[in-house]
Every structure is written in structure tokens, then in C-alpha cells.
Design an enzyme around this catalytic site. Structure first.
Site, PDB file in Angstrom:
ATOM      1  N   LEU A 140       0.821  -1.217   0.000  1.00 62.11           N
ATOM      2  CA  LEU A 140       0.000   0.000   0.000  1.00 62.11           C
ATOM      3  C   LEU A 140       0.850   1.260   0.000  1.00 62.11           C
ATOM      4  O   LEU A 140       0.506   2.252  -0.652  1.00 62.11           O
ATOM      5  CB  LEU A 140      -0.944  -0.011   1.202  1.00 62.11           C
ATOM      6  CG  LEU A 140      -2.106  -1.003   1.097  1.00 62.11           C
ATOM      7  CD1 LEU A 140      -2.768  -1.191   2.454  1.00 62.11           C
ATOM      8  CD2 LEU A 140      -3.129  -0.528   0.064  1.00 62.11           C
ATOM      9  N   LYS A 141       1.958   1.246   0.721  1.00 62.33           N
ATOM     10  CA  LYS A 141       2.843   2.412   0.755  1.00 62.33           C
ATOM     11  C   LYS A 141       3.411   2.705  -0.625  1.00 62.33           C
ATOM     12  O   LYS A 141       3.458   3.865  -1.068  1.00 62.33           O
ATOM     13  CB  LYS A 141       3.964   2.160   1.764  1.00 62.33           C
ATOM     14  CG  LYS A 141       5.134   3.131   1.686  1.00 62.33           C
ATOM     15  CD  LYS A 141       4.716   4.575   1.969  1.00 62.33           C
ATOM     16  CE  LYS A 141       5.965   5.456   1.978  1.00 62.33           C
ATOM     17  NZ  LYS A 141       5.645   6.883   2.122  1.00 62.33           N
ATOM     18  N   VAL A 142       3.847   1.679  -1.335  1.00 55.58           N
ATOM     19  CA  VAL A 142       4.353   1.863  -2.698  1.00 55.58           C
ATOM     20  C   VAL A 142       3.258   2.447  -3.593  1.00 55.58           C
ATOM     21  O   VAL A 142       3.517   3.327  -4.424  1.00 55.58           O
ATOM     22  CB  VAL A 142       4.882   0.530  -3.249  1.00 55.58           C
ATOM     23  CG1 VAL A 142       5.121   0.612  -4.748  1.00 55.58           C
ATOM     24  CG2 VAL A 142       6.171   0.138  -2.533  1.00 55.58           C
TER      25      VAL A 142
END
EC number: 1.1.1.31
Length: 322
Positions: free
Chosen positions: A166-168
Site C-alpha cells: 500500500l505504501k508503494v
């Protein structure tokens, strides 16, 4: 709880500062002795190496620039991982790699949690940043008090690997926002529109975004200093492209973004500040996209607040835990 912290760079140093400001027993390690000395002056202790941190602390946080750096540090710490020890990975990294490293920790009897942050260095400095946390629920709840000190909004994303994925994705979206803001600003400059007026028009319209309201200010100031560099952007959007390719998703915008940053790095160097990707258009047109009245650096003017867990519900306003 005794906390170790490895990596006192642009984000890590600010996160470590939040722990100190809130009374945590903190010991730090960094390759730059000046960064360590600065943190010791604020009340932290220093250790000789990451292994010593894991030996002497209950939990060790890593916040490093690449998956390779994380692997080196964790391998140094592994001999001292025992029952009850916790590894907290706050870098932006690849899901498969963080899962591999987490398995090594768990095999030794420890626990692992990935908790990358989002929201900019200025929010990391005030404890108002957002945090994604991937781990089993028991480890998440054990570390939640610390996570809600480091950040304001904490989202438990599921098992190890989900937070990194999700961060990417969010960094991919932020980069897309940055590139469209650059194109919009240069095009309006060429059309003869005042840059201050352009900024406000973007801000109050459906075209606004977090990136515009932060990074566009630094672009227009001319400093472009968002404490993030082109090589890091390329790493993050490359990881997103890799996820899409593994799932056989025929993306069209993502490969173009990778190519744009490849070109930016070739022209200006991999350590060039990421908002200076606008220079590709400034150089091509001869335009100077700056304006008076904008800050050289971002400062979070919201007061520091105790964080909370965000519970996904599908509602416009997520329910808060507790």
C-alpha cells in the site's frame, strides 16, 4: 520499553525525535556520527552497531533508504533476536523482501511489524504523519501505543507485506500528482497566467491534491527541498510497476512515469531533489516557474495530537478504534 532506532535520515531522524519528545528510552545507530551526536544531545543513547541495539533493546526500528540496506542491518541483528524481541521496519521497501526478513525474525522467536509512513517529512517531525502497519493483530496491538506516538492516523493493513504494498501504491499516486502539477504550472506560465493565481486556482478546485498544496509551494519558491530525491522516487515507482507486472496489469501511465524519472536522473543526477523534475520542462521552454511568497521548506502548523487507529469501514469518515 527500550527502543533502538537505526537510520536517522530525513524521515528517521524526525521519527526518532518524536520518540524522545514523548519520553521513550531511545538508543540510536547511524553511519553518520554527526546525526548520532545530534540525537544524543537531545537525550538519546548511542550504540556501536545494530546488533548491540537488538541485544539491549526490546524493539528495534529500522528506517533505511533501500531493501538492501535493511537486509544488511537485520542480518547483523539476527543473532540477538530472542523471544519477545520486536523488529519494526519503517522503510519503504518491497513486500517480498520484508516478508522474507520478517520470517527470519519470527524463526528466532521474535515478532516483526512493517510500519511505513506517509505524509511528508514535515508531518513526521510533529508526530502527525500517517502510518500503515502490517503484522499479526497481537503484535500490532502491542506496538499501537508507540505507533500512535509516532503518527496521528494508524491503519492496520493486514499481514506482513500489505503495508509495504500500500505504501508503494501511495507513493506512485503522489508521483503522478507531482508530474501533473509540474505540467500544469509550466503550461500556465507559458500561457501568461500569474503563478500565485495559478496556485490558488489549483488549490480551491477539483484539481487540488496533497502534493499540490505542499510540493507546489516549494517548486514556486525555487528551493524544491522536499527532503526526497529522484533516486528514491524511481525506486518507489519501480516497485509499484513490479507489482503490476507480477499481476499482469497492462499499465500505461506507470511506465511513462518511470521513463520520465530515468530521464530526470540522467540529466540532473540521482540525488537531485524530486520536485526538480520540473526542470525538464523549464529547460525545454526556457521558463522560470517561481513566484514570490512561498516557503522554502514545509512546516506542519497543526499541533501534535495523540494518534489513533483508523478502522476501514467503507464510510466517508472511518470509525476510530476505542
Amino acid at each position: 520499553m527500550k527502543i533502538g532506532f537505526v537510520g536517522l535520515g530525513n524521515v528517521g531522524g524526525k521519527l526518532a525525535g518524536s520518540l524522545l519528545r514523548n519520553g521513550y528510552d531511545l538508543t540510536v545507530v547511524d553511519l553518520n556520527p554527526d546525526l548520532v551526536a545530534g540525537m544524543v544531545a537531545k537525550g538519546a543513547k548511542s550504540a556501536e552497531n545494530p546488533a548491540a541495539l537488538m541485544r539491549d533493546c526490546d524493539a528495534v526500528i529500522t528506517c533505511l533508504p533501500s531493501p538492501a540496506a535493511c537486509a544488511v542491518v537485520l542480518n547483523d541483528m539476527l543473532p540477538f533476536v530472542t523471544d519477545g524481541k520486536i523488529w519494526m521496519e519503517m522503510s519503504t521497501t518491497e513486500a517480498s523482501e520484508v516478508k522474507r526478513l520478517a520470517d527470519l525474525v519470527i524463526e528466532k522467536g521474535g515478532s516483526a511489524i512493517e510500519c511505513p509512513v506517509s505524509g511528508g517529512c514535515h508531518r513526521a517531525d510533529t508526530g502527525n504523519i500517517s502510518i500503515f502497519a502490517g503484522s499479526d493483530r497481537a503484535t500490532f496491538e502491542r506496538m499501537l501505543p508507540m505507533l500512535t506516538t509516532l503518527g496521528r492516523r494508524v491503519l492496520h493493513t493486514g499481514e506482513i507485506g500489505t503495508a509495504s504494498t500500500l505504501k508503494v501504491m501511495t507513493n506512485y499516486l503522489a508521483t503522478a500528482n507531482l508530474l501533473t502539477c509540474c505540467e500544469a504550472l509550466v503550461t500556465m506560465k507559458a500561457a501568461g497566467i500569474d503563478m500565485n493565481t495559478t496556485y490558488e486556482a489549483m488549490k480551491i478546485s477539483s484539481g487540488t491534491s496533497f502534493v499540490h498544496e505542499t510540493e507546489s509551494q516549494l517548486i514556486l519558491n525555487g528551493s524544491r527541498d522536499v527532503s526526497f530525491t529522484m533516486d528514491l522516487v524511481k525506486k518507489d515507482i519501480g516497485l509499484f510497476q513490479k507489482i503490476a507486472e507480477a499481476a499482469n496489469i497492462p499499465l500505461e501511465i506507470s511506465p511513462l512515469m518511470v521513463a520520465i524519472f530515468d530521464d530526470g536522473i540522467a540529466k540532473y543526477g540521482e540525488r537531485e531533489l524530486s520536485p526538480n523534475i520540473i526542470r525538464r520542462l523549464e529547460d525545454a521552454t526556457g521558463l522560470d516557474v517561481t513566484a514570490p511568497g512561498f516557503p522554502a521548506e514545509l512546516i506542519d502548523d497543526e499541533p501534535e495530537e495523540q494518534g489513533y487507529e483508523v478502522i476501514p469501514t467503507g464510510l466517508t469518515k472511518p470509525v476510530l478504534a476505542g
